[in-house]
Design a protein around this motif. Structure first.
Motif, PDB file in Angstrom:
ATOM      1  N   ASN A  30       1.041  -1.065   0.059  1.00  0.00           N
ATOM      2  CA  ASN A  30      -0.024  -0.093  -0.112  1.00  0.00           C
ATOM      3  C   ASN A  30       0.974   1.336  -0.082  1.00  0.00           C
ATOM      4  N   LYS A  31       0.926   1.834  -1.193  1.00  0.00           N
ATOM      5  CA  LYS A  31       1.826   3.141  -1.448  1.00  0.00           C
ATOM      6  C   LYS A  31       3.042   2.854  -0.734  1.00  0.00           C
ATOM      7  N   LEU A  32       3.978   1.736  -0.937  1.00  0.00           N
ATOM      8  CA  LEU A  32       4.911   1.243  -0.537  1.00  0.00           C
ATOM      9  C   LEU A  32       6.315   2.076  -1.217  1.00  0.00           C
ATOM     10  N   MET A  33       7.125   2.717  -0.650  1.00  0.00           N
ATOM     11  CA  MET A  33       8.269   3.295  -1.093  1.00  0.00           C
ATOM     12  C   MET A  33       9.449   2.361  -1.038  1.00  0.00           C
ATOM     13  N   VAL A  34      10.178   2.132  -2.075  1.00  0.00           N
ATOM     14  CA  VAL A  34      11.359   1.014  -1.849  1.00  0.00           C
ATOM     15  C   VAL A  34      12.601   2.077  -2.170  1.00  0.00           C
ATOM     16  N   GLY A  41      16.002   9.386   4.326  1.00  0.00           N
ATOM     17  CA  GLY A  41      15.692  10.765   4.163  1.00  0.00           C
ATOM     18  C   GLY A  41      14.285  10.823   3.618  1.00  0.00           C
ATOM     19  N   ALA A  42      14.025  11.925   2.860  1.00  0.00           N
ATOM     20  CA  ALA A  42      12.575  12.244   2.262  1.00  0.00           C
ATOM     21  C   ALA A  42      12.514  11.623   0.854  1.00  0.00           C
ATOM     22  N   PRO A  43      11.350  10.804   0.305  1.00  0.00           N
ATOM     23  CA  PRO A  43      11.594  10.212  -0.903  1.00  0.00           C
ATOM     24  C   PRO A  43      12.189  11.043  -2.020  1.00  0.00           C
TER      25      PRO A  43
END
Length: 238
Positions: A30-34, A41-43
């Motif tokens: 679910n809205k997974l940042m890799v 840090g920030a994406p």
């Protein structure tokens, strides 16, 4: 080709919490940042965000291999943990001209049309019509690195930074879309069409029977040949 998978870092964009692990296929991502290992840090653009929390979506886990390569784990069919074929997910926060290789690493089928020229489909925000990936960019093989599971790898180049890209095993056709279509047929009151509910699925969804014939189908004195069609019993049968 040998490779070493670094310890991956995956972060939930909304909560910022780290997730992962071998048994993390409880639900869809679910809205997974890799992001790269150790990054906190920030994406940044190019830190891909994966999502499958929508109807017909399927993607249970993502492992970061390198900036250009990701291992994807799909969840099994409902009530059938040995059957893993369908995938459907989105990717966003891409960088323009970013090239990636996605490896779907836990397919359950030994034979696949991916070996005979079939390829996954893709669409994006600016190009909403489904298109097939070039077959030359798709590979289906048995991989010793993943318990000898079958792996489907495909290469892709993102070209629009603001687009959300969606990838699927084949053209999705959701339960909601089917129900809307059948309801529209019923509203037309076609004399040769009858819709019946045979029962409910394990997840309490309708199991519909459509009878298509002329108006004398209720005449017991006339025998007629029967053609029975069954479609999309399993997700991968499209």
């Amino acid at each position: 080709m040998e490779r070493k998978m670094e310890e991956n870092t995956v972060r939930d964009v909304e909560t910022g919490s780290d997730t992962g692990g071998e048994d993390a296929l409880v639900g869809n991502v679910n809205k997974l940042m890799v992001s790269p290992p150790g990054y906190s840090g920030a994406p940044r653009k190019g830190h891909l965000v994966f999502d499958a929390c929508f109807e017909s979506g399927n993607l249970g886990r993502v492992d970061y291999i390198s900036e250009f390569e990701f291992d994807l784990f799909i969840r099994p069919d409902t009530c059938n943990p040995r059957f893993r074929v369908w995938f459907n997910f989105t990717v966003e926060n891409v960088r323009e001209t970013q090239r990636v290789i996605f490896n779907v690493v836990n397919f359950s089928k030994t034979k696949s049309l991916y070996r005979d020229g079939m390829s996954p489909v893709v669409k994006s925000t600016s190009r909403p019509k489904w298109q097939r990936l070039p077959a030359k960019n798709v590979y289906y093989y048995r991989c010793p690195d993943h318990r000898r599971n079958y792996v489907m790898s495909f290469a892709f180049c993102f070209d629009q930074e603001d687009d959300v890209y969606q990838f699927a095993y084949c053209y999705p056709y959701t339960y909601s879309r089917l129900q809307h279509y059948l309801a529209s047929l019923e509203r037309r009151n076609l004399p040769y069409l009858q819709r019946e509910q045979l029962g409910l699925s394990v997840q309490q969804r309708r199991l519909d029977l459509l009878t298509i014939t002329n108006s004398d189908h209720l005449n017991p004195e006339r025998e007629k040949k029967l053609v029975f069609l069954s479609a999309r019993v399993h997700p991968g049968e499209s």
